[in-house]
Motif scaffolding. Structure first.
Motif, PDB file in Angstrom:
ATOM      1  N   ILE A  33      23.684 -37.428  14.095  1.00 25.74           N
ATOM      2  CA  ILE A  33      24.569 -36.190  13.922  1.00 25.74           C
ATOM      3  C   ILE A  33      25.209 -37.209  14.281  1.00 25.74           C
ATOM      4  O   ILE A  33      25.583 -38.342  15.173  1.00 25.74           O
ATOM      5  CB  ILE A  33      23.968 -35.316  14.827  1.00 25.74           C
ATOM      6  N   ASP A  34      26.774 -37.409  13.313  1.00 22.33           N
ATOM      7  CA  ASP A  34      28.152 -37.682  13.786  1.00 22.33           C
ATOM      8  C   ASP A  34      29.541 -36.744  13.512  1.00 22.33           C
ATOM      9  O   ASP A  34      29.269 -35.915  13.214  1.00 22.33           O
ATOM     10  CB  ASP A  34      28.425 -38.311  12.439  1.00 22.33           C
ATOM     11  N   THR A  35      29.757 -36.557  15.035  1.00 19.66           N
ATOM     12  CA  THR A  35      30.785 -35.859  15.071  1.00 19.66           C
ATOM     13  C   THR A  35      32.420 -36.246  16.210  1.00 19.66           C
ATOM     14  O   THR A  35      32.116 -37.418  15.477  1.00 19.66           O
ATOM     15  CB  THR A  35      30.550 -34.186  16.206  1.00 19.66           C
ATOM     16  N   GLY A  53      22.092 -27.598  22.498  1.00 12.84           N
ATOM     17  CA  GLY A  53      21.801 -28.322  23.889  1.00 12.84           C
ATOM     18  C   GLY A  53      19.328 -29.111  23.493  1.00 12.84           C
ATOM     19  O   GLY A  53      20.086 -29.697  23.961  1.00 12.84           O
ATOM     20  N   ASP A  54      19.074 -27.756  23.791  1.00 17.73           N
ATOM     21  CA  ASP A  54      17.715 -28.350  23.552  1.00 17.73           C
ATOM     22  C   ASP A  54      17.672 -29.539  22.024  1.00 17.73           C
ATOM     23  O   ASP A  54      15.964 -29.986  22.231  1.00 17.73           O
ATOM     24  CB  ASP A  54      16.966 -26.702  23.408  1.00 17.73           C
ATOM     25  N   LEU A  55      18.143 -29.139  20.889  1.00 20.58           N
ATOM     26  CA  LEU A  55      17.789 -30.149  20.157  1.00 20.58           C
ATOM     27  C   LEU A  55      18.273 -31.260  19.959  1.00 20.58           C
ATOM     28  O   LEU A  55      18.171 -31.946  19.705  1.00 20.58           O
ATOM     29  CB  LEU A  55      18.401 -29.121  18.403  1.00 20.58           C
ATOM     30  N   LEU A  56      19.229 -31.280  20.678  1.00 13.86           N
ATOM     31  CA  LEU A  56      20.466 -32.700  20.909  1.00 13.86           C
ATOM     32  C   LEU A  56      19.319 -33.861  20.930  1.00 13.86           C
ATOM     33  O   LEU A  56      19.567 -35.257  20.567  1.00 13.86           O
ATOM     34  CB  LEU A  56      21.265 -32.380  21.352  1.00 13.86           C
ATOM     35  N   PRO A  57      17.995 -33.576  22.190  1.00  9.84           N
ATOM     36  CA  PRO A  57      17.641 -34.437  22.283  1.00  9.84           C
ATOM     37  C   PRO A  57      16.560 -35.353  21.602  1.00  9.84           C
ATOM     38  O   PRO A  57      15.908 -36.108  21.123  1.00  9.84           O
ATOM     39  CB  PRO A  57      16.551 -34.270  23.636  1.00  9.84           C
ATOM     40  N   LYS A  58      16.701 -34.588  19.924  1.00 12.07           N
ATOM     41  CA  LYS A  58      16.158 -35.029  19.193  1.00 12.07           C
ATOM     42  C   LYS A  58      16.000 -36.368  18.182  1.00 12.07           C
ATOM     43  O   LYS A  58      16.408 -36.749  16.997  1.00 12.07           O
ATOM     44  CB  LYS A  58      14.873 -34.391  18.084  1.00 12.07           C
ATOM     45  N   PHE A  59      17.629 -36.143  18.051  1.00 11.56           N
ATOM     46  CA  PHE A  59      19.022 -36.679  17.364  1.00 11.56           C
ATOM     47  C   PHE A  59      19.673 -38.045  18.150  1.00 11.56           C
ATOM     48  O   PHE A  59      20.348 -37.577  19.725  1.00 11.56           O
ATOM     49  CB  PHE A  59      19.852 -35.288  17.061  1.00 11.56           C
ATOM     50  N   SER A  60      19.990 -38.687  16.871  1.00 13.26           N
ATOM     51  CA  SER A  60      20.853 -39.499  17.931  1.00 13.26           C
ATOM     52  C   SER A  60      22.065 -38.998  17.396  1.00 13.26           C
ATOM     53  O   SER A  60      22.594 -38.644  16.648  1.00 13.26           O
ATOM     54  CB  SER A  60      20.500 -41.255  17.174  1.00 13.26           C
ATOM     55  N   VAL A  61      22.695 -39.103  18.431  1.00 15.48           N
ATOM     56  CA  VAL A  61      24.967 -38.566  18.509  1.00 15.48           C
ATOM     57  C   VAL A  61      25.599 -39.804  18.516  1.00 15.48           C
ATOM     58  O   VAL A  61      26.034 -39.867  19.906  1.00 15.48           O
ATOM     59  CB  VAL A  61      24.528 -37.508  19.522  1.00 15.48           C
ATOM     60  N   SER A  62      26.045 -40.101  17.789  1.00 16.87           N
ATOM     61  CA  SER A  62      27.877 -40.038  17.934  1.00 16.87           C
ATOM     62  C   SER A  62      28.632 -39.259  18.090  1.00 16.87           C
ATOM     63  O   SER A  62      28.839 -38.377  16.940  1.00 16.87           O
ATOM     64  CB  SER A  62      27.759 -41.535  16.503  1.00 16.87           C
ATOM     65  N   THR A  63      29.820 -39.726  18.716  1.00 20.58           N
ATOM     66  CA  THR A  63      31.040 -39.101  18.499  1.00 20.58           C
ATOM     67  C   THR A  63      32.220 -39.870  18.902  1.00 20.58           C
ATOM     68  O   THR A  63      32.165 -40.843  18.592  1.00 20.58           O
ATOM     69  CB  THR A  63      30.965 -38.212  19.508  1.00 20.58           C
ATOM     70  N   ARG A  92      24.649 -33.766  27.167  1.00 17.75           N
ATOM     71  CA  ARG A  92      24.086 -35.479  27.769  1.00 17.75           C
ATOM     72  C   ARG A  92      24.531 -36.345  27.546  1.00 17.75           C
ATOM     73  O   ARG A  92      25.658 -36.257  27.116  1.00 17.75           O
ATOM     74  CB  ARG A  92      22.802 -35.211  26.520  1.00 17.75           C
ATOM     75  N   GLU A  93      24.303 -37.517  27.865  1.00 11.80           N
ATOM     76  CA  GLU A  93      25.630 -38.391  27.261  1.00 11.80           C
ATOM     77  C   GLU A  93      25.203 -38.900  25.440  1.00 11.80           C
ATOM     78  O   GLU A  93      24.019 -39.582  24.624  1.00 11.80           O
ATOM     79  CB  GLU A  93      24.456 -40.152  28.488  1.00 11.80           C
ATOM     80  N   PRO A  94      26.149 -39.030  24.674  1.00  4.38           N
ATOM     81  CA  PRO A  94      26.034 -39.686  23.656  1.00  4.38           C
ATOM     82  C   PRO A  94      25.704 -40.631  23.424  1.00  4.38           C
ATOM     83  O   PRO A  94      25.001 -42.158  23.876  1.00  4.38           O
ATOM     84  CB  PRO A  94      27.901 -39.611  22.577  1.00  4.38           C
ATOM     85  N   ASP A  95      25.262 -40.907  22.189  1.00  8.89           N
ATOM     86  CA  ASP A  95      24.691 -42.094  22.160  1.00  8.89           C
ATOM     87  C   ASP A  95      25.734 -43.610  21.547  1.00  8.89           C
ATOM     88  O   ASP A  95      25.325 -44.962  22.194  1.00  8.89           O
ATOM     89  CB  ASP A  95      23.362 -42.554  20.392  1.00  8.89           C
ATOM     90  N   THR A  96      26.570 -43.550  20.442  1.00  8.52           N
ATOM     91  CA  THR A  96      27.528 -43.957  20.760  1.00  8.52           C
ATOM     92  C   THR A  96      28.721 -43.303  20.563  1.00  8.52           C
ATOM     93  O   THR A  96      28.711 -42.325  20.207  1.00  8.52           O
ATOM     94  CB  THR A  96      27.237 -44.507  18.965  1.00  8.52           C
ATOM     95  N   VAL A  97      29.939 -43.962  20.719  1.00  7.62           N
ATOM     96  CA  VAL A  97      31.073 -43.414  21.331  1.00  7.62           C
ATOM     97  C   VAL A  97      31.981 -44.360  20.123  1.00  7.62           C
ATOM     98  O   VAL A  97      32.304 -45.666  20.404  1.00  7.62           O
ATOM     99  CB  VAL A  97      31.408 -42.921  22.088  1.00  7.62           C
TER     100      VAL A  97
END
Length: 265
Positions: A33-35, A53-63, A92-97
């Motif tokens: 996900i990119d936000t 929130g329960d789905l986010l651990p299944k994603f790599s999140v960049s913001t 949770r901590e994003p994977d990338t900022v």
């Protein structure tokens, strides 16, 4: 669930942040996900945390951080606070900022280095796993010194001008990011009249892709990127794009296109 394909990133710029879309993305093997802090009227992080929130651990999140309710800023203190707030709101901590469109503040090298240092420090303190820079118009950034980013995110696709493509490639050469990501492969919308006037399948070695699949595939080469953020509210659109990734680009046609683009600039 399909095999994970890290080349496709679900961009949330125009998304309504629907839980069913996130679930459909996972079913398609899209696990990134990119936000940004300012998406969804500055509510994107909180909405994701509350609705999925329960789905986010299944994603790599960049913001991305850099836009505030009162405008754009590269102030180290404000960037640091924005990263902390993102962690709290996401749950949770994003994977990338990513530093969001730093060109908007007309920075010099000193300002860029200070802003980058905030995000590099965020990695060191465990607020994220990697950091980088996202730029809509890389031209004002050419020639500026920065700390070496993990990620560089740039505009991609057939609607990007020659000067922007050249500037993006210059940043890749100068900054040597570990990964280059693309965004906005359709220039904002697949319903733009321009997509009725051109046939991107000319750039592929085989003609059995849809025009949208072809445009999406070609965007990975204009400029060369390893992953692409694409926004949609429709799972079928995402499914169509994922289905076109295996098509091979005709390098000769692409090379001729870049030459024509530069000549017409």
């Amino acid at each position: 669930m399909r095999t994970t394909d890290r080349r496709v990133v679900l961009g949330l710029y125009r998304s309504r942040h629907r839980r069913d879309l996130l679930t459909a993305a996972l079913d398609l093997g899209v696990t990134a996900i990119d936000t940004a802090s300012n998406y969804l009227h500055h509510r994107s992080h909180r909405a994701l945390g509350e609705l999925a929130g329960d789905l986010l651990p299944k994603f790599s999140v960049s913001t991305k951080v850099g836009y505030f309710r009162d405008g754009h800023s590269l102030s180290p203190a404000r960037l640091r606070e924005a990263v902390e707030t993102a962690v709290a709101d996401l749950g949770r901590e994003p994977d990338t900022v990513l530093l969001h469109n730093p060109e908007r503040s007309g920075p010099d090298s000193r300002t860029m280095v200070q802003a980058c240092a905030v995000l590099a420090d965020a990695v060191g303190t465990g607020w994220c796993s990697s950091w980088g820079i996202s730029t809509w118009d890389p031209r004002p950034l050419v020639g500026l010194a920065v700390l070496r980013p993990d990620v560089l995110m740039v505009r991609s696709g057939l609607l990007v001008s020659s000067s922007v493509l050249d500037a993006a490639e210059a940043l890749v050469t100068a900054w040597r990011p570990t990964q280059v990501r693309g965004m906005s492969p359709f220039g904002g919308s697949t319903t733009d009249p321009v997509w009725q006037k051109i046939d991107p399948r000319l750039f592929l070695r085989s003609p059995d892709a849809t025009p949208l699949q072809a445009a999406f595939r070609v965007a990975f080469a204009l400029p060369g990127v390893e992953a692409m953020a694409v926004g949609t509210d429709h799972a079928e659109h995402l499914r169509e794009l994922c289905g076109g990734l295996e098509h091979e680009i005709d390098a000769d046609v692409l090379r001729a296109y870049r030459q024509l683009l530069r000549q017409s600039a």
